[in-house]
Design a protein around this motif. Structure first.
Motif: not given
Length: 192
Positions: A91, A94-95, A98, A124, A129, A182-183, A188, A191
């Motif tokens: 995960g 992947l973050v 991207y 993010l 995140h 997308r973000l 995402l 994650k």
């Protein structure tokens, strides 16, 4: 599909909560097992998937998740002895991938690199995140991700960059809109 939507919402709620459960006390593993069950049922209802061995693998995943829930250690979810230890989970990788892809796309569409990194860091961070050691994601964090990108991350960027730039027509405004979507995508967001 409504049921899957509700379960997905509960799963994301559990992922974001401090105690790791939904408001109703549901564990992420239980919710994922229920989601996998719904997806498996939906696939089985499509004639082309009837008896497909790929659906059986989803069944095994569901069983392994339920075994975790009751305290068992299913072999399917144990690390392979020869796999070594990666620094980041799937995960987290992947973050990072991207995040780097968004920077590269924005720069290709005319954004200054620092501005692109700033946008990625802001999005993010606002979605929950965190950077290394649990700190806020900054432009420097994004730069560090880029400097440490491995072959897998570079292949991801190479595979998707041109396609995305083409899809936004090289337009910076459209690229920024794409970046926001997308973000903030559920895949995402889970994650964190």
């Amino acid at each position: 599909m409504h049921d899957l939507d509700v379960l997905g919402g509960k799963y994301q709620e559990a992922q974001r909560s401090r105690d790791g459960v939904s408001r109703l006390g549901e564990l992420p593993q239980t919710l994922i097992a229920a989601i996998v069950q719904r997806v498996t049922g939906a696939l089985n209802a499509i004639p082309a998937f009837e008896g497909n061995p790929g659906v059986a693998a989803l069944h095994d995943l569901q069983g392994a998740l339920l075994d975790l829930h009751i305290g068992k250690r299913p072999a399917l979810l144990q690390p392979l002895p020869s796999a070594g230890s990666a620094k980041d989970s799937f995960g987290r990788q992947l973050v990072k991938q991207y995040g780097l892809l968004v920077v590269k796309v924005l720069v290709s569409c005319g954004s200054p690199e620092l501005e692109a990194r700033s946008l990625v860091a802001r999005i993010l961070s606002t979605t929950g995140h965190v950077g290394r050691k649990g700190g806020k994601i900054t432009e420097k964090t994004i730069w560090e991700w880029d400097a440490a990108a491995d072959d897998k991350a570079k292949a991801f960027l190479a595979r998707h960059h041109d396609e995305v730039v083409t899809s936004v027509g090289g337009d910076l405004s459209r690229a920024r809109d794409w970046a926001e979507v997308r973000l903030r995508q559920p895949g995402l967001m889970s994650k964190i």
